[in-house]
Design a protein around this motif. Structure first.
Motif, PDB file in Angstrom:
ATOM      1  N   TYR A  13       0.463  -1.494  -0.024  1.00 49.60           N
ATOM      2  CA  TYR A  13      -0.045   0.169  -0.253  1.00 49.60           C
ATOM      3  C   TYR A  13       0.871   1.269  -0.222  1.00 49.60           C
ATOM      4  CZ  TYR A  13      -4.397  -2.894   1.248  1.00 49.60           C
ATOM      5  OH  TYR A  13      -5.254  -3.419   1.159  1.00 49.60           O
ATOM      6  N   LYS A  21       3.498   0.068   2.796  1.00 52.73           N
ATOM      7  CA  LYS A  21       3.305  -0.922   3.336  1.00 52.73           C
ATOM      8  C   LYS A  21       2.888  -2.083   3.164  1.00 52.73           C
ATOM      9  CE  LYS A  21       2.045  -3.738   7.308  1.00 52.73           C
ATOM     10  NZ  LYS A  21       3.051  -3.510   8.977  1.00 52.73           N
ATOM     11  N   ALA A  23       1.340  -5.172   2.558  1.00 54.72           N
ATOM     12  CA  ALA A  23       0.582  -6.441   3.528  1.00 54.72           C
ATOM     13  C   ALA A  23       0.572  -8.033   2.684  1.00 54.72           C
ATOM     14  CB  ALA A  23      -0.694  -5.716   3.311  1.00 54.72           C
ATOM     15  N   HIS A  42      -3.773 -13.256  12.799  1.00 58.18           N
ATOM     16  CA  HIS A  42      -3.953 -11.962  13.587  1.00 58.18           C
ATOM     17  C   HIS A  42      -4.026 -11.203  12.614  1.00 58.18           C
ATOM     18  CE1 HIS A  42       0.195 -10.672  12.791  1.00 58.18           C
ATOM     19  NE2 HIS A  42       0.572 -11.792  12.960  1.00 58.18           N
ATOM     20  N   THR A  43      -5.163  -9.840  13.595  1.00 55.37           N
ATOM     21  CA  THR A  43      -5.537  -8.442  13.105  1.00 55.37           C
ATOM     22  C   THR A  43      -3.805  -7.492  12.606  1.00 55.37           C
ATOM     23  OG1 THR A  43      -6.968  -8.047  14.983  1.00 55.37           O
ATOM     24  CG2 THR A  43      -6.322  -6.217  13.407  1.00 55.37           C
ATOM     25  N   GLY A  44      -4.308  -7.331  10.964  1.00 56.09           N
ATOM     26  CA  GLY A  44      -3.129  -6.826  10.339  1.00 56.09           C
ATOM     27  C   GLY A  44      -2.212  -8.179   9.608  1.00 56.09           C
ATOM     28  N   SER A  45      -2.482  -8.780   9.484  1.00 54.92           N
ATOM     29  CA  SER A  45      -1.497 -10.093   9.397  1.00 54.92           C
ATOM     30  C   SER A  45      -1.529 -10.264   7.527  1.00 54.92           C
ATOM     31  CB  SER A  45      -1.800 -11.983   9.498  1.00 54.92           C
ATOM     32  OG  SER A  45      -3.302 -11.706   9.296  1.00 54.92           O
ATOM     33  N   GLY A  46      -2.720  -9.286   6.747  1.00 57.37           N
ATOM     34  CA  GLY A  46      -2.953  -8.994   5.737  1.00 57.37           C
ATOM     35  C   GLY A  46      -4.014  -9.938   4.688  1.00 57.37           C
ATOM     36  N   LYS A  47      -5.071 -10.415   5.610  1.00 58.76           N
ATOM     37  CA  LYS A  47      -5.932 -11.662   5.102  1.00 58.76           C
ATOM     38  C   LYS A  47      -6.417 -10.912   4.818  1.00 58.76           C
ATOM     39  CE  LYS A  47      -7.656 -12.549   9.649  1.00 58.76           C
ATOM     40  NZ  LYS A  47      -6.616 -11.515  10.159  1.00 58.76           N
ATOM     41  N   SER A  48      -7.314  -8.954   4.305  1.00 60.73           N
ATOM     42  CA  SER A  48      -8.243  -8.855   3.545  1.00 60.73           C
ATOM     43  C   SER A  48      -7.632  -8.404   2.187  1.00 60.73           C
ATOM     44  CB  SER A  48      -9.062  -8.034   4.388  1.00 60.73           C
ATOM     45  OG  SER A  48      -9.447  -8.689   5.418  1.00 60.73           O
ATOM     46  N   THR A  49      -6.587  -7.885   2.934  1.00 60.99           N
ATOM     47  CA  THR A  49      -5.551  -7.633   1.287  1.00 60.99           C
ATOM     48  C   THR A  49      -5.787  -8.881   0.375  1.00 60.99           C
ATOM     49  OG1 THR A  49      -4.722  -5.955   2.796  1.00 60.99           O
ATOM     50  CG2 THR A  49      -3.945  -6.468   0.558  1.00 60.99           C
TER      51      THR A  49
HETATM   52  N1  LIG Z   1      -6.364   0.631   2.135  1.00 63.48           N
HETATM   53  C1  LIG Z   1      -4.922   0.848   3.015  1.00 63.48           C
HETATM   54  N2  LIG Z   1      -3.832   1.812   2.991  1.00 63.48           N
HETATM   55  C2  LIG Z   1      -3.032   1.196   3.775  1.00 63.48           C
HETATM   56  N3  LIG Z   1      -2.494   0.537   4.332  1.00 63.48           N
HETATM   57  C3  LIG Z   1      -3.516  -0.517   5.020  1.00 63.48           C
HETATM   58  C4  LIG Z   1      -5.268  -0.385   3.980  1.00 63.48           C
HETATM   59  N4  LIG Z   1      -5.333  -2.042   4.326  1.00 63.48           N
HETATM   60  C5  LIG Z   1      -4.856  -2.527   4.945  1.00 63.48           C
HETATM   61  N5  LIG Z   1      -3.333  -1.724   5.233  1.00 63.48           N
HETATM   62  C6  LIG Z   1      -2.605  -2.050   6.212  1.00 63.48           C
HETATM   63  O1  LIG Z   1      -1.518  -3.640   5.667  1.00 63.48           O
HETATM   64  C7  LIG Z   1      -1.644  -4.490   6.801  1.00 63.48           C
HETATM   65  C8  LIG Z   1      -2.471  -5.511   6.901  1.00 63.48           C
HETATM   66  O2  LIG Z   1      -3.663  -5.104   6.514  1.00 63.48           O
HETATM   67  P1  LIG Z   1      -5.218  -6.699   6.430  1.00 63.48           P
HETATM   68  O3  LIG Z   1      -5.046  -6.643   4.959  1.00 63.48           O
HETATM   69  O4  LIG Z   1      -6.114  -5.246   7.047  1.00 63.48           O
HETATM   70  O5  LIG Z   1      -4.998  -7.416   7.339  1.00 63.48           O
HETATM   71  P2  LIG Z   1      -6.439  -8.298   8.226  1.00 63.48           P
HETATM   72  O6  LIG Z   1      -7.455  -8.362   7.935  1.00 63.48           O
HETATM   73  O7  LIG Z   1      -4.846  -9.541   8.370  1.00 63.48           O
HETATM   74  O8  LIG Z   1      -6.431  -7.173   9.703  1.00 63.48           O
HETATM   75  C9  LIG Z   1      -2.524  -4.140   8.154  1.00 63.48           C
HETATM   76  O9  LIG Z   1      -0.951  -2.693   8.634  1.00 63.48           O
HETATM   77  C10 LIG Z   1      -3.424  -2.971   7.483  1.00 63.48           C
HETATM   78  O10 LIG Z   1      -2.954  -1.233   8.543  1.00 63.48           O
END
Ligand SMILES: Nc1ncnc2c1ncn2[C@@H]1O[C@H](COP(=O)(O)OP(=O)(O)O)[C@@H](O)[C@H]1O
Ligand SMILES: [Mg+2]
Length: 286
Positions: A13, A21, A23, A42-49
């Motif tokens: 990102y 960052k 991700a 865990h939260t922030g591990s990149g799952k949603s990305t």
């Molecule tokens: N739109 C975005 N812009 C910048 N950083 C992002 C964005 N979305 C997620 N992140 C960062 O990318 C990392 C992975 O996030 P995310 O994929 O949401 O993880 P999870 O779903 O496992 O909680 C985190 O550090 C988050 O802060």
């Protein structure tokens, strides 16, 4: 049979800014058709990305995603095509309900696919049945529904497109235990009836243990573990080290073994724990 294949996927990102960052980093994996997979981390591990790459909602910084052998980012047509084939239910999807009736909300996807009124009607009824939304609710406003009902309507809206792959991002987040159970039972029944691939994003180990054939664990954007529940839960110390917990039954089995109770086999569900304790008792081990 269509499979999903991810090759050396990296997503950064805000590249080149102070907020840069990474991700998701260098993920390679194949997901065969019909698999029920849980993606944990865990939260922030990149799952949603990661999952947003599987239907071309996000484009890789580097690496490729293939569905049915085709690069999902080949061109705008490929990108549009994959959105109907790989259905993504976001976290808290109920915030995206916006039509004036439940029926219209569920019908939104199939309508965009250009189906006839009759086909749309059939799809809506089928999807509503899968998630246990009664037809009496069809003419109601989604805003009048309970939290659990809203969530199920939102899931139905994706199922109504009959995707070959259904991805659900934390589908039970914020629901009470009965609501959680109902959603998971619906997802399981849907998968059994349709044979679709299902990817469940979760940080609940007990849900993953009960639902999935395969577990994938992310840690800081990297693939940390990939195996059957037996294989992954046989490594509880690693899970704990990356900030995850183990299923309740696995934790209890660990505690009993530490106290010298000889429990056999891999244990991560309550049924397995019960059977192992009974066997140990018969053998006079406790
Ligand atoms: N739109 C975005 N812009 C910048 N950083 C992002 C964005 N979305 C997620 N992140 C960062 O990318 C990392 C992975 O996030 P995310 O994929 O949401 O993880 P999870 O779903 O496992 O909680 C985190 O550090 C988050 O802060
Ligand atoms: Mg997330």
């Amino acid at each position: 049979m269509p499979e999903l294949r991810v090759e050396a996927l990296t997503h950064t990102y805000s590249a080149g800014t102070p907020f840069e960052k990474t991700a998701v980093e260098n993920i390679t994996l194949s997901i065969p058709a019909g698999q029920m997979l849980a993606l944990l981390g865990h939260t922030g591990s990149g799952k949603s990305t990661f999952i947003q790459h599987l239907n071309a909602l996000l484009q890789p910084t580097s690496g490729k995603v293939y569905y049915d052998g085709k690069d999902v980012n080949a061109d705008k047509y490929a990108r549009r095509d994959v959105k109907g084939k790989v259905g993504l239910v976001f976290q808290y999807p109920e915030y995206q309900l916006f039509e004036e009736t439940v029926f219209k909300d569920i019908a939104f996807g199939p309508k965009n696919q250009g189906l006839s009124e009759r086909e749309i009607d059939e799809r809506v009824r089928e999807a509503a049945r899968f998630v246990g939304v009664e037809e009496e609710l069809f003419e109601r406003s989604p805003l009048e529904l309970s939290g659990g009902q809203k969530r199920r309507v939102a899931i139905a809206g994706v199922i109504a497109m009959r995707p070959g792959v259904l991805i659900l991002d934390e589908p039970t987040a914020g629901l009470d235990p009965a609501g959680c159970r109902q959603i998971l039972d619906n997802i399981r029944a849907y998968r059994e009836e349709t044979g679709s691939t299902v990817i469940l994003v979760s940080h609940n180990m007990d849900d993953a243990a009960r639902m999935a054939d395969r577990l994938i664990v992310f840690d800081h954007g990297r693939l940390a573990m990939d195996g059957t529940p037996e294989e992954v839960f046989a490594r509880p110390e690693e899970l704990i080290a990356i900030g995850l917990n183990v299923p309740q039954a696995a934790a209890l089995a660990m505690a009993l073994r530490e106290r010298g109770v000889a429990l056999e086999g891999s244990i991560f569900t309550h049924e397995q724990l019960r059977a192992a304790v009974l066997r140990a008792k018969e053998a006079g081990a406790c």
